[in-house]
Write an enzyme that holds these catalytic residues in place. Sequence first.
Site, PDB file in Angstrom:
ATOM      1  N   LYS A 114       0.879  -1.189   0.000  1.00  0.00           N
ATOM      2  CA  LYS A 114       0.000   0.000   0.000  1.00  0.00           C
ATOM      3  C   LYS A 114       0.909   1.229   0.000  1.00  0.00           C
ATOM      4  O   LYS A 114       1.423   1.639   1.037  1.00  0.00           O
ATOM      5  CB  LYS A 114      -0.880  -0.026   1.254  1.00  0.00           C
ATOM      6  CG  LYS A 114      -2.224   0.646   1.114  1.00  0.00           C
ATOM      7  CD  LYS A 114      -2.176   2.127   0.825  1.00  0.00           C
ATOM      8  CE  LYS A 114      -1.866   2.953   2.056  1.00  0.00           C
ATOM      9  NZ  LYS A 114      -1.689   4.387   1.697  1.00  0.00           N
TER      10      LYS A 114
ATOM     11  N   GLY B  58       6.489   5.275   8.696  1.00  0.00           N
ATOM     12  CA  GLY B  58       5.669   6.481   8.653  1.00  0.00           C
ATOM     13  C   GLY B  58       5.626   7.154  10.007  1.00  0.00           C
ATOM     14  O   GLY B  58       6.575   7.041  10.799  1.00  0.00           O
ATOM     15  N   SER B  59       4.520   7.800  10.286  1.00  0.00           N
ATOM     16  CA  SER B  59       4.416   8.609  11.503  1.00  0.00           C
ATOM     17  C   SER B  59       4.224   7.729  12.742  1.00  0.00           C
ATOM     18  O   SER B  59       3.696   6.612  12.664  1.00  0.00           O
ATOM     19  CB  SER B  59       3.256   9.586  11.378  1.00  0.00           C
ATOM     20  OG  SER B  59       2.045   8.872  11.286  1.00  0.00           O
ATOM     21  N   THR B  60       4.618   8.276  13.863  1.00  0.00           N
ATOM     22  CA  THR B  60       4.442   7.557  15.125  1.00  0.00           C
ATOM     23  C   THR B  60       2.954   7.345  15.411  1.00  0.00           C
ATOM     24  O   THR B  60       2.555   6.274  15.874  1.00  0.00           O
ATOM     25  CB  THR B  60       5.145   8.327  16.258  1.00  0.00           C
ATOM     26  OG1 THR B  60       6.556   8.285  15.993  1.00  0.00           O
ATOM     27  CG2 THR B  60       4.879   7.719  17.618  1.00  0.00           C
TER      28      THR B  60
ATOM     29  N   GLY C 272       1.771   4.518  13.426  1.00  0.00           N
ATOM     30  CA  GLY C 272       2.416   3.314  13.965  1.00  0.00           C
ATOM     31  C   GLY C 272       1.720   2.811  15.218  1.00  0.00           C
ATOM     32  O   GLY C 272       1.560   1.594  15.410  1.00  0.00           O
TER      33      GLY C 272
ATOM     34  N   GLU D  48       8.874   1.449  11.585  1.00  0.00           N
ATOM     35  CA  GLU D  48       9.979   2.410  11.514  1.00  0.00           C
ATOM     36  C   GLU D  48       9.319   3.783  11.492  1.00  0.00           C
ATOM     37  O   GLU D  48       8.687   4.168  10.504  1.00  0.00           O
ATOM     38  CB  GLU D  48      10.803   2.132  10.255  1.00  0.00           C
ATOM     39  CG  GLU D  48      12.199   2.688  10.339  1.00  0.00           C
ATOM     40  CD  GLU D  48      12.309   3.990   9.606  1.00  0.00           C
ATOM     41  OE1 GLU D  48      12.152   5.031  10.262  1.00  0.00           O
ATOM     42  OE2 GLU D  48      12.544   3.961   8.396  1.00  0.00           O
TER      43      GLU D  48
ATOM     44  N   CYS E 275      13.319  10.707   8.283  1.00  0.00           N
ATOM     45  CA  CYS E 275      13.057  10.317   9.671  1.00  0.00           C
ATOM     46  C   CYS E 275      14.309  10.354  10.551  1.00  0.00           C
ATOM     47  O   CYS E 275      14.233  10.645  11.731  1.00  0.00           O
ATOM     48  CB  CYS E 275      12.447   8.924   9.697  1.00  0.00           C
ATOM     49  SG  CYS E 275      13.347   7.744   8.698  1.00  0.00           S
TER      50      CYS E 275
ATOM     51  N   GLU F 260       8.654  15.846  16.190  1.00  0.00           N
ATOM     52  CA  GLU F 260       9.158  15.713  14.817  1.00  0.00           C
ATOM     53  C   GLU F 260       8.451  16.736  13.927  1.00  0.00           C
ATOM     54  O   GLU F 260       7.227  16.758  13.844  1.00  0.00           O
ATOM     55  CB  GLU F 260       8.909  14.297  14.289  1.00  0.00           C
ATOM     56  CG  GLU F 260       9.494  14.096  12.911  1.00  0.00           C
ATOM     57  CD  GLU F 260       9.333  12.684  12.378  1.00  0.00           C
ATOM     58  OE1 GLU F 260       8.192  12.189  12.314  1.00  0.00           O
ATOM     59  OE2 GLU F 260      10.351  12.056  12.033  1.00  0.00           O
TER      60      GLU F 260
HETATM   61  P1  NAD Z   1       1.447   8.637   7.845  1.00  0.00           P
HETATM   62  O1  NAD Z   1       2.198   7.879   8.828  1.00  0.00           O
HETATM   63  O2  NAD Z   1       0.041   9.038   8.214  1.00  0.00           O
HETATM   64  O3  NAD Z   1       1.348   7.802   6.475  1.00  0.00           O
HETATM   65  C1  NAD Z   1       2.323   6.857   6.054  1.00  0.00           C
HETATM   66  C2  NAD Z   1       1.641   5.688   5.365  1.00  0.00           C
HETATM   67  O4  NAD Z   1       0.793   4.994   6.282  1.00  0.00           O
HETATM   68  C3  NAD Z   1       0.736   6.071   4.203  1.00  0.00           C
HETATM   69  O5  NAD Z   1       0.788   5.027   3.235  1.00  0.00           O
HETATM   70  C4  NAD Z   1      -0.635   6.118   4.848  1.00  0.00           C
HETATM   71  O6  NAD Z   1      -1.687   5.964   3.930  1.00  0.00           O
HETATM   72  C5  NAD Z   1      -0.554   4.971   5.817  1.00  0.00           C
HETATM   73  N1  NAD Z   1      -1.393   5.065   7.019  1.00  0.00           N
HETATM   74  C6  NAD Z   1      -1.646   6.169   7.772  1.00  0.00           C
HETATM   75  N2  NAD Z   1      -2.399   5.837   8.847  1.00  0.00           N
HETATM   76  C7  NAD Z   1      -2.616   4.510   8.785  1.00  0.00           C
HETATM   77  C8  NAD Z   1      -3.316   3.578   9.616  1.00  0.00           C
HETATM   78  N3  NAD Z   1      -3.946   3.962  10.727  1.00  0.00           N
HETATM   79  N4  NAD Z   1      -3.329   2.279   9.259  1.00  0.00           N
HETATM   80  C9  NAD Z   1      -2.685   1.862   8.149  1.00  0.00           C
HETATM   81  N5  NAD Z   1      -2.025   2.698   7.315  1.00  0.00           N
HETATM   82  C10 NAD Z   1      -1.975   4.009   7.627  1.00  0.00           C
HETATM   83  O7  NAD Z   1       2.275   9.907   7.427  1.00  0.00           O
HETATM   84  P2  NAD Z   1       1.754  11.268   6.770  1.00  0.00           P
HETATM   85  O8  NAD Z   1       0.364  11.623   7.204  1.00  0.00           O
HETATM   86  O9  NAD Z   1       1.976  11.172   5.332  1.00  0.00           O
HETATM   87  O10 NAD Z   1       2.778  12.293   7.414  1.00  0.00           O
HETATM   88  C11 NAD Z   1       2.543  12.809   8.704  1.00  0.00           C
HETATM   89  C12 NAD Z   1       3.808  12.874   9.499  1.00  0.00           C
HETATM   90  O11 NAD Z   1       4.398  11.578   9.599  1.00  0.00           O
HETATM   91  C13 NAD Z   1       4.916  13.701   8.914  1.00  0.00           C
HETATM   92  O12 NAD Z   1       4.778  15.038   9.198  1.00  0.00           O
HETATM   93  C14 NAD Z   1       6.131  13.101   9.547  1.00  0.00           C
HETATM   94  O13 NAD Z   1       6.325  13.653  10.817  1.00  0.00           O
HETATM   95  C15 NAD Z   1       5.779  11.657   9.693  1.00  0.00           C
HETATM   96  N6  NAD Z   1       6.379  10.806   8.647  1.00  0.00           N
HETATM   97  C16 NAD Z   1       7.446  10.059   8.997  1.00  0.00           C
HETATM   98  C17 NAD Z   1       8.038   9.248   8.055  1.00  0.00           C
HETATM   99  C18 NAD Z   1       9.236   8.430   8.396  1.00  0.00           C
HETATM  100  O14 NAD Z   1       9.982   8.028   7.507  1.00  0.00           O
HETATM  101  N7  NAD Z   1       9.467   8.125   9.651  1.00  0.00           N
HETATM  102  C19 NAD Z   1       7.534   9.187   6.760  1.00  0.00           C
HETATM  103  C20 NAD Z   1       6.410   9.943   6.431  1.00  0.00           C
HETATM  104  C21 NAD Z   1       5.846  10.744   7.399  1.00  0.00           C
END
Ligand code: NAD
Length: 476
Positions: free
Chosen positions: A174, A226-228, A231, A248, A282, A381
């Site tokens: 995804k 992705g985001s905490t 996660g 991660e 990150c 962050e």
């Molecule tokens: P996010 O974590 O919301 O999204 C990352 C991925 O996870 C996307 O594919 C999204 O569709 C999916 N996703 C989101 N919520 C989900 C859930 N509950 N269940 C399953 N999948 C889910 O990140 P974002 O909204 O794009 O960015 C927001 C913040 O996240 C940024 O400002 C940054 O601080 C952080 N971020 C961190 C990283 C990293 O590499 N650690 C990467 C992207 C964003």
Amino acid sequence: MLNEHDAHFIGGRWQKARSAHRLPVVDPATEEIFASIADGDAADVHAAVSAATDVAGEWANTAPSVRAESLRRLADAFEARIDEISATVTRQNGTPISIAKAMQSQVPKNYRYFASLADSLVTERQMRTASGDALVRREPVGVVGAIIPWNGPQPLLAWKLGPALAAGCTAVVKPAQETSLDAYLFAELLAHAGIPDGVVNIVTGGRETGAALVDHPLVRKIAFTGSTAAGQAIAAACARDFKRVTLELGGKSAGILLDDVDLDAFRPFVYSACAPNTGQTCRALTRVLAPRSRYGEVVDMLGETLAAIPLGDPTDPATLFGPLVSQRQRERVESYIELGRKEGAGLVLGGGRPAGLDRGYYVEPTLFRDVDNSMRIAREEIFGPVVVVIPYATEDEAIAIANDSEFGLGGGVFSPDRERATAVARRIVTGTVGVNTASFPMEAPFGGVKKSGIGRELGPTALDAYLETKTIFRGV
Ligand code: NAD
């Protein structure tokens, strides 16, 4: 012309999306919508998971050396299209093209590395026991859900798909809604690599699509970057069925400049360590810890260096700071800059939108001084080109400040005395920390502690997260 995509890659072919909902794809440098993608629903996810489940047994039973060959062919196919994939990534997320190419050039290396791990995978070992013998097997966990962010879509996919395929798992990917078009290109490579239909499936969409994948009962493991906040939601959902999960997540990593630091030697690392990919990385060292005795010198050097980094059109090979990925991300970064001002930090550089760029989600590289580690701009962050400089008096205090964080993903220690810096690095509570470097090798484990996540990607143990241990006890 709008490039409209209304299909998911399921069972080796493009299947029209069951959901009628579409999501726009925006060029962050022009703010123009130039494509749309299907916003997959639970039925789309179910079709993809079913396809992955149907072929799971067959793929699990192929010899690891055969899977390794597939990964090598995938690496070759990717390599042949690096320019096209890089340009597609840049158009979607604004990563400067030179950085996008450097990131994509890692991807074939990643797949080849995971191929080498498949080659050395021992799937069954015999153990002598007091009551006979036992066969200890390492079997693929089953269907993997790989959920990918927008900041480094293809490398972060490779970190998950590489070990999953090497271990014998099938997968449903995804991608982030901001960066799904490069995943379409990737789908075309799978057939070239001879990876059987259904082994890798791609369903595009937003958060709800990801949540449906996490919730699907036939998915046995989730690999997420992705985001905490996301996660935490994913970990809670995985706990219900005891699904395997690697996360991660975010970071607020400290870069400690020791009091003997050679600032001329540190200068070339400022971009790659503190604000790579316009700060949307990150592991970036967004908290620089500077000795009080040299505080002014460090602030001046950082300000001058950040100000001189070329900012602008991400398709220009000279650019290193591009636009942020989205309007939402720019609002978030700007709100933190405003917060920093209110918290009493001193603005040394930036803080606004760059002159002459009235289109695109640009933010100036921003440097704050006189930052206390209790301020929110030092604790949360931001995910943009915002660096804070925190003073410290002693080495012990620097280590205490570095460790006073909810996160623990990256870190850095810089000093001409490598052993002294290494001794400090040993005391940092984090998953990874560099000594006089901003890069990390794929042959070593990568991941975080605390709210930066659980599990490790890359390195010789990368396949472990995709394997279950099964023991066959044998009598006589
Ligand atoms: P996010 O974590 O919301 O999204 C990352 C991925 O996870 C996307 O594919 C999204 O569709 C999916 N996703 C989101 N919520 C989900 C859930 N509950 N269940 C399953 N999948 C889910 O990140 P974002 O909204 O794009 O960015 C927001 C913040 O996240 C940024 O400002 C940054 O601080 C952080 N971020 C961190 C990283 C990293 O590499 N650690 C990467 C992207 C964003």
